[in-house]
Design a protein around this motif. Sequence first.
Motif, PDB file in Angstrom:
ATOM      1  N   GLU A  70       0.714  -1.179   0.176  1.00  0.00           N
ATOM      2  CA  GLU A  70       0.103   0.112   0.070  1.00  0.00           C
ATOM      3  C   GLU A  70       0.916   1.434   0.123  1.00  0.00           C
ATOM      4  OE1 GLU A  70      -3.793   1.835   2.490  1.00  0.00           O
ATOM      5  OE2 GLU A  70      -2.713   0.182   3.126  1.00  0.00           O
ATOM      6  N   GLN A  71       1.725   1.447   0.916  1.00  0.00           N
ATOM      7  CA  GLN A  71       2.828   2.530   0.772  1.00  0.00           C
ATOM      8  C   GLN A  71       3.555   2.676  -0.257  1.00  0.00           C
ATOM      9  OE1 GLN A  71       2.517   4.111   3.702  1.00  0.00           O
ATOM     10  NE2 GLN A  71       3.734   5.712   2.962  1.00  0.00           N
ATOM     11  N   GLU A  72       3.814   1.899  -1.122  1.00  0.00           N
ATOM     12  CA  GLU A  72       4.568   1.865  -2.529  1.00  0.00           C
ATOM     13  C   GLU A  72       3.548   2.490  -3.441  1.00  0.00           C
ATOM     14  OE1 GLU A  72       6.290  -1.045  -5.668  1.00  0.00           O
ATOM     15  OE2 GLU A  72       6.154  -1.844  -3.691  1.00  0.00           O
ATOM     16  N   TYR A  73       2.178   1.990  -3.375  1.00  0.00           N
ATOM     17  CA  TYR A  73       1.294   2.429  -4.408  1.00  0.00           C
ATOM     18  C   TYR A  73       0.845   3.946  -3.918  1.00  0.00           C
ATOM     19  CZ  TYR A  73      -2.985   3.393  -6.813  1.00  0.00           C
ATOM     20  OH  TYR A  73      -3.868   3.984  -7.636  1.00  0.00           O
ATOM     21  N   LYS A  74       0.848   4.447  -2.711  1.00  0.00           N
ATOM     22  CA  LYS A  74       0.690   5.654  -2.390  1.00  0.00           C
ATOM     23  C   LYS A  74       1.557   6.687  -2.805  1.00  0.00           C
ATOM     24  CE  LYS A  74      -2.387   4.757   1.777  1.00  0.00           C
ATOM     25  NZ  LYS A  74      -2.367   4.926   3.317  1.00  0.00           N
ATOM     26  N   LYS A  75       2.926   6.124  -2.441  1.00  0.00           N
ATOM     27  CA  LYS A  75       4.039   7.125  -2.880  1.00  0.00           C
ATOM     28  C   LYS A  75       3.882   7.282  -4.317  1.00  0.00           C
ATOM     29  CE  LYS A  75       8.927   7.310  -2.505  1.00  0.00           C
ATOM     30  NZ  LYS A  75       9.998   6.245  -1.704  1.00  0.00           N
ATOM     31  N   LYS A  76       3.731   6.363  -5.114  1.00  0.00           N
ATOM     32  CA  LYS A  76       3.758   6.467  -6.794  1.00  0.00           C
ATOM     33  C   LYS A  76       2.623   7.146  -7.135  1.00  0.00           C
ATOM     34  CE  LYS A  76       5.700   5.076 -10.576  1.00  0.00           C
ATOM     35  NZ  LYS A  76       7.092   5.135 -10.777  1.00  0.00           N
ATOM     36  N   PHE A  77       1.505   7.210  -6.457  1.00  0.00           N
ATOM     37  CA  PHE A  77       0.448   7.854  -6.763  1.00  0.00           C
ATOM     38  C   PHE A  77       0.189   9.278  -6.698  1.00  0.00           C
ATOM     39  CE2 PHE A  77      -3.947   9.628  -5.130  1.00  0.00           C
ATOM     40  CZ  PHE A  77      -4.360   9.912  -6.383  1.00  0.00           C
ATOM     41  N   MET A  78       0.656   9.483  -5.300  1.00  0.00           N
ATOM     42  CA  MET A  78       0.972  11.060  -4.758  1.00  0.00           C
ATOM     43  C   MET A  78       1.885  11.609  -5.678  1.00  0.00           C
ATOM     44  SD  MET A  78      -1.085  11.935  -2.915  1.00  0.00           S
ATOM     45  CE  MET A  78      -0.882  13.526  -2.478  1.00  0.00           C
ATOM     46  N   SER A  79       3.042  11.206  -5.906  1.00  0.00           N
ATOM     47  CA  SER A  79       4.064  11.663  -6.954  1.00  0.00           C
ATOM     48  C   SER A  79       3.445  12.122  -8.168  1.00  0.00           C
ATOM     49  CB  SER A  79       5.204  10.843  -7.087  1.00  0.00           C
ATOM     50  OG  SER A  79       5.966  10.617  -5.795  1.00  0.00           O
ATOM     51  N   GLY A  80       2.663  11.320  -8.852  1.00  0.00           N
ATOM     52  CA  GLY A  80       1.901  11.551 -10.251  1.00  0.00           C
ATOM     53  C   GLY A  80       1.025  12.562 -10.050  1.00  0.00           C
ATOM     54  N   PHE A  81       0.217  12.696  -8.772  1.00  0.00           N
ATOM     55  CA  PHE A  81      -1.065  13.752  -8.423  1.00  0.00           C
ATOM     56  C   PHE A  81      -0.326  15.031  -8.427  1.00  0.00           C
ATOM     57  CE2 PHE A  81      -3.305  15.934  -5.243  1.00  0.00           C
ATOM     58  CZ  PHE A  81      -4.667  15.762  -5.822  1.00  0.00           C
ATOM     59  N   VAL A  82       0.719  15.210  -7.502  1.00  0.00           N
ATOM     60  CA  VAL A  82       1.552  16.515  -7.459  1.00  0.00           C
ATOM     61  C   VAL A  82       1.907  16.710  -8.635  1.00  0.00           C
ATOM     62  CG1 VAL A  82       3.368  17.645  -6.271  1.00  0.00           C
ATOM     63  CG2 VAL A  82       1.902  16.045  -4.913  1.00  0.00           C
ATOM     64  N   ASN A  83       2.570  16.013  -9.512  1.00  0.00           N
ATOM     65  CA  ASN A  83       3.155  16.179 -10.684  1.00  0.00           C
ATOM     66  C   ASN A  83       1.927  16.892 -11.848  1.00  0.00           C
ATOM     67  OD1 ASN A  83       5.517  16.631 -12.752  1.00  0.00           O
ATOM     68  ND2 ASN A  83       4.422  14.832 -13.826  1.00  0.00           N
ATOM     69  N   ASP A  84       0.778  16.122 -11.787  1.00  0.00           N
ATOM     70  CA  ASP A  84      -0.245  16.384 -12.854  1.00  0.00           C
ATOM     71  C   ASP A  84      -0.863  17.856 -12.192  1.00  0.00           C
ATOM     72  OD1 ASP A  84       0.567  14.220 -14.245  1.00  0.00           O
ATOM     73  OD2 ASP A  84      -1.088  13.145 -13.281  1.00  0.00           O
ATOM     74  N   TYR A  85      -1.313  17.933 -11.006  1.00  0.00           N
ATOM     75  CA  TYR A  85      -1.952  18.930 -10.717  1.00  0.00           C
ATOM     76  C   TYR A  85      -1.110  20.254  -9.854  1.00  0.00           C
ATOM     77  CZ  TYR A  85      -5.695  16.071 -11.359  1.00  0.00           C
ATOM     78  OH  TYR A  85      -6.583  14.971 -12.140  1.00  0.00           O
ATOM     79  N   PHE A  86       0.123  20.086  -9.326  1.00  0.00           N
ATOM     80  CA  PHE A  86       0.748  21.122  -8.632  1.00  0.00           C
ATOM     81  C   PHE A  86       2.005  21.357  -9.333  1.00  0.00           C
ATOM     82  CE2 PHE A  86      -2.682  19.601  -5.979  1.00  0.00           C
ATOM     83  CZ  PHE A  86      -3.219  20.738  -5.474  1.00  0.00           C
ATOM     84  N   GLN A  87       2.420  21.035 -10.775  1.00  0.00           N
ATOM     85  CA  GLN A  87       3.544  21.405 -11.286  1.00  0.00           C
ATOM     86  C   GLN A  87       4.673  20.762 -10.500  1.00  0.00           C
ATOM     87  OE1 GLN A  87       1.144  24.122 -10.804  1.00  0.00           O
ATOM     88  NE2 GLN A  87       0.430  22.978 -12.924  1.00  0.00           N
ATOM     89  N   ASN A  88       4.516  19.664  -9.979  1.00  0.00           N
ATOM     90  CA  ASN A  88       5.608  19.015  -8.979  1.00  0.00           C
ATOM     91  C   ASN A  88       5.997  19.810  -7.927  1.00  0.00           C
ATOM     92  OD1 ASN A  88       6.576  16.338  -8.864  1.00  0.00           O
ATOM     93  ND2 ASN A  88       8.616  16.978  -9.729  1.00  0.00           N
TER      94      ASN A  88
END
Length: 120
Positions: A70-88
């Motif tokens: 679960e932690q691995e998925y959250k980390k990957k998902f959050m990285s993508g989310f921040v990149n997509d919506y908050f310019q990383n």
Amino acid sequence: MEKLSIQEEEAMQAVWQTGTGFIKDFLDQLSEPRPPYTTLASTIKNLEKKGFLTAEKMGNSFRYTPAINEQEYKKKFMSGFVNDYFQNSYKDLVTFFAKEKKISAGDLKEIINLIENHKP
């Protein structure tokens, strides 16, 4: 690692809560209204095909184990989310929540304390 659909994420949450188990075990973890058994079985099979689960044949059924924690998925998902919506920018992410009053000054102080006391 691809982003999961809402249905797939709910199924994975049940798998992560259960650990290794059968579809019935995962169904018991889901909140009402639960999907039909066959719907969950289909979702679980898709998750196996995507590499999120491994399956072991046990008699007439399969026992599933998470292949990704679960932690691995959250980390990957959050990285993508921040990149997509908050310019990383995690700063922009926190600023957004502060402006929307979704995070308090006390919460921010706790976050600062965690950052300052984090040892790499």
